[in-house]
Design a protein around this motif. Structure first.
Motif, PDB file in Angstrom:
ATOM      1  N   ASP A  35       0.826  -1.211   0.000  1.00 52.18           N
ATOM      2  CA  ASP A  35       0.000   0.000   0.000  1.00 52.18           C
ATOM      3  C   ASP A  35       0.860   1.262   0.000  1.00 52.18           C
ATOM      4  N   LEU A  38       1.859   1.874  -3.515  1.00 57.83           N
ATOM      5  CA  LEU A  38       0.709   2.401  -4.248  1.00 57.83           C
ATOM      6  C   LEU A  38       0.505   3.881  -3.932  1.00 57.83           C
ATOM      7  N   GLN A  42       0.883   7.651  -6.379  1.00 58.84           N
ATOM      8  CA  GLN A  42      -0.136   8.687  -6.517  1.00 58.84           C
ATOM      9  C   GLN A  42       0.335  10.071  -6.109  1.00 58.84           C
ATOM     10  N   GLU A  54      -8.957   8.149  -5.449  1.00 57.15           N
ATOM     11  CA  GLU A  54      -8.728   6.712  -5.454  1.00 57.15           C
ATOM     12  C   GLU A  54      -8.146   6.171  -4.143  1.00 57.15           C
ATOM     13  N   ASP A  56      -5.437   4.306  -3.362  1.00 60.53           N
ATOM     14  CA  ASP A  56      -5.313   2.878  -3.683  1.00 60.53           C
ATOM     15  C   ASP A  56      -4.826   2.025  -2.517  1.00 60.53           C
ATOM     16  N   VAL A  78      -6.842  -4.100  -7.035  1.00 58.76           N
ATOM     17  CA  VAL A  78      -6.909  -2.689  -6.626  1.00 58.76           C
ATOM     18  C   VAL A  78      -8.220  -2.145  -7.178  1.00 58.76           C
ATOM     19  N   ASN A  80     -11.240   0.473  -8.255  1.00 58.45           N
ATOM     20  CA  ASN A  80     -11.371   1.809  -8.829  1.00 58.45           C
ATOM     21  C   ASN A  80     -12.560   2.507  -8.181  1.00 58.45           C
ATOM     22  N   ARG A 138      -3.604   4.304 -15.643  1.00 62.38           N
ATOM     23  CA  ARG A 138      -4.241   3.833 -14.400  1.00 62.38           C
ATOM     24  C   ARG A 138      -3.897   2.363 -14.163  1.00 62.38           C
ATOM     25  N   ALA A 141      -1.253   0.902 -11.575  1.00 62.40           N
ATOM     26  CA  ALA A 141      -1.438   0.734 -10.131  1.00 62.40           C
ATOM     27  C   ALA A 141      -1.239  -0.719  -9.718  1.00 62.40           C
TER      28      ALA A 141
END
Length: 350
Positions: A35, A38, A42, A54, A56, A78, A80, A138, A141
């Motif tokens: 995480d 991720l 972003q 998002e 994520d 993951v 959306n 996208r 991710a």
């Protein structure tokens, strides 16, 4: 033993999915670490508002028990969160009574520099969204999530992968260059036996497979073309104990398609993003009339995100090469094979 990654999902579909096969049993995975990667993807200058929406996080649906891999396929998801705003589903129209989302409106004004037009022409699509949704960055991710798993595996044998970046604008977009370095890579990953086995070719393909990347170099790369041979290659030296090493690393840790024990260094160049708030000229695929290209939410820059995605891509490819070299059904077997190998070769890390 081959490590493989398959992904599925669209930019505004319900979720992004990754299936990782070839992992050894017994590898401890930390969801918080995945995480964290991720979240790093972003962050950065110039990201669009979607990054705040998002937030994520990864879900593990299969291949893990009590925090350790089972040696079976690992399924990562993951979600959306923006999916509901787009009414993106298997049916071409929203169910009766459901409000139409943005995703139901056909895209007929392709963006220069995106997959909109070539995708529509290739597949005979009247609506370019059927191409652009999968082509969107996208999708990276879930690739970052898989790369985070690969970094965990590499860490078990002392290999560390890290990315660095450089780039900025007004109602426009910018590109930039990122560098990824992997330390602790032993000599012998990859092969010169076939072009498909060459480690530099594999890393280049992995980086070129990232959206918006238009150029890749290994080590000093293009700079070497302007040097003489005496200034281009890394001399081989031995220390008092007979271990081999180099004082320079212009080759970027790879010679003849095989890692040579020096840090693996690769760079990827990203073009400016193609979705502009001040759109370029285009042609309506439905009417044939001139118009302005599609405008949607877009990042101004995504170079810092590219650094994270490139790091994941390099990590996964190095992990794949390490699995081929050291094999093993369990993590213990994998680590033991690596230890036995590095103990018998005259190689000094740096």
């Amino acid at each position: 033993m081959t490590l493989r990654l398959a992904t599925a999902g669209e930019s505004h579909g319900p979720a992004l999915v990754a299936i990782v096969t070839g992992l050894p049993a017994g590898l401890a995975l930390d969801k918080a670490a995945i995480d964290s990667d991720l979240a790093r993807r972003q962050q950065g200058y110039g990201r669009s508002p979607r990054q705040q929406l998002e937030q994520d996080v990864v879900e593990v649906l299969a291949g893990l028990r009590h925090g350790r891999t089972l040696g079976t396929p690992l399924a990562l998801v993951v979600r959306n969160r923006d999916h509901e705003n787009w009414a993106w589903g298997m049916s071409p129209w929203p169910p009766e009574g459901e409000p139409s989302g943005k995703g139901t409106k056909p895209v007929t004004l392709p963006r220069p520099g995106h997959a909109d037009l070539p995708g529509a022409l290739k597949y005979g699509l009247a609506d370019a969204r059927d191409a652009l949704e999968r082509a969107s960055a996208r999708q990276t991710a879930v690739a970052v999530a898989a790369g985070s798993v690969a970094k965990t595996l590499l860490g078990e044998i002392g290999i560390e992968v890290a990315g660095i970046d450089e780039a900025r604008a007004e109602r426009d977009t910018v590109g930039g260059v990122v560098e990824v370095r992997a330390t602790g890579v032993p000599p012998g990953l990859g092969s010169y036996a076939t072009k498909e086995d060459r480690l530099d070719a594999r890393l280049a393909a992995a980086l070129m497979g990232i959206q918006a990347v238009k150029g890749v170099e290994v080590g000093a790369g293009f700079e070497l073309a302007g040097r003489r041979g005496s200034e281009a290659h890394d001399e081989i030296l031995a220390d008092a104990e007979g271990s081999l090493y180099r004082e320079t690393n212009r080759a970027g840790g790879i010679e003849g398609g095989v890692s040579n024990g020096e840090p693996v260094v690769v760079r990827a160049a990203m073009k400016p993003l193609p979705t502009l708030m001040r759109p370029l000229r285009s042609v309506d695929l439905e009417t044939g009339e001139a118009g302005e290209a599609l405008v949607e939410r877009s990042d101004v820059a995504a170079v810092e995100a590219l650094a994270v995605v490139a790091e994941a891509a390099v990590a996964f490819e190095l992990a794949r090469a390490a699995r081929e070299k050291f094999g093993g059904d369990s993590l213990a077997d994998f680590v033991a094979a690596h230890r036995a190998y590095v103990e018998r070769i005259p190689w000094r890390t740096r």
